[in-house]
Design an enzyme around this catalytic site. Structure first.
Site, mmCIF file in Angstrom:
data_model
loop_
_atom_site.group_PDB
_atom_site.id
_atom_site.type_symbol
_atom_site.label_atom_id
_atom_site.label_comp_id
_atom_site.label_asym_id
_atom_site.label_seq_id
_atom_site.Cartn_x
_atom_site.Cartn_y
_atom_site.Cartn_z
ATOM 1 N N CYS A 79 0.800 -1.278 -0.126
ATOM 2 C CA CYS A 79 -0.237 -0.097 0.024
ATOM 3 C C CYS A 79 0.967 1.451 -0.095
ATOM 4 O O CYS A 79 1.289 1.688 -1.146
ATOM 5 C CB CYS A 79 -1.121 -0.039 1.100
ATOM 6 N N HIS A 169 -3.288 -5.389 1.734
ATOM 7 C CA HIS A 169 -2.753 -5.324 3.134
ATOM 8 C C HIS A 169 -2.729 -6.950 3.622
ATOM 9 O O HIS A 169 -3.753 -7.131 4.369
ATOM 10 C CB HIS A 169 -3.454 -4.576 4.183
ATOM 11 N N GLU A 171 -0.967 -8.583 5.684
ATOM 12 C CA GLU A 171 -0.840 -8.557 7.313
ATOM 13 C C GLU A 171 -1.939 -8.439 7.844
ATOM 14 O O GLU A 171 -2.129 -8.544 9.148
ATOM 15 C CB GLU A 171 0.128 -7.442 7.559
#
Ligand code: GLN
Length: 193
Positions: A79, A169, A171
């Site tokens: 990002c 994302h 994560e």
């Protein structure tokens, strides 16, 4: 395997948790001296690219990190991290790190659209969840850039040499496959940078 996680702003702690799950060591990079001990790869987390870019400059981290990337240190940019890597932005003349030959459009989905999750194919991995938060997308991929993910007709993932850059994302989702791929890249890279 020691991975540096840029920890100036944004979602760095979430990446650290994923690295813990995968049994990889990590160290937060907040100042130039944090780069004195060797790292084998670097994660640039999501957050706010303008803030991160400003801090990279102010803290004297921009040049040393660019230098490491130019010498081939593997990097995963998510990002805002993708924006930091991009050679060009649609609305900005100067790049931040500028090591990735793509043109990126910040807030490409509009500022209003806060966040959404979808499932799409990632080349070589398969279908994975992709969570977008005020995400950029890649408008143009330069020569040698491999497109790894397309969502809704827009390029959201690329790989170029030792750089993995994505709009979403990983994560924030349970799927660890993008991080695994990054760690494989790190493992297969001669750390002569
Ligand atoms: N919109 C942010 C920027 O331009 C990126 C958003 C994110 O990293 N989740 O930097």
């Amino acid at each position: 395997m020691m991975i540096g996680v840029l920890a100036l702003q944004g979602a760095f702690a979430e990446h650290e948790k994923v690295l813990d799950k995968l049994g990889a060591g990590w160290r937060e990079i907040r100042k130039e001296s944090d780069l004195r001990q060797p790292i084998k790869g670097l994660i640039l987390p999501g957050g706010e690219s303008t803030v991160q870019g400003k801090l990279l400059l102010e803290l004297g981290l921009m040049e040393p990190i660019r230098h490491l990337l130019e010498k081939g240190m593997p990097v995963l940019g998510t990002c805002a991290g993708l924006i930091l890597l991009a050679e060009k932005q649609t609305e900005r003349d100067t790049a931040y790190l500028g090591t990735l030959p793509v043109t990126v459009r910040r807030n490409g989905y509009g500022r209003q659209l806060g966040s959404f999750t979808t499932r799409c194919l990632y080349e070589g991995i398969g279908e994975i969840p992709m969570t977008f938060i005020r995400a950029p997308y890649i408008e143009k991929a330069g020569k040698g850039v491999r497109i790894t993910a397309v969502a809704d007709g827009r390029i959201v993932g690329v790989e170029y040499e030792n750089q993995i850059a994505i709009s979403f994302h990983p994560e924030l989702d349970d799927d660890l496959s993008v991080h695994k791929r990054f760690l494989q890249l790190v493992q297969g890279t001669d750390p002569s940078f």
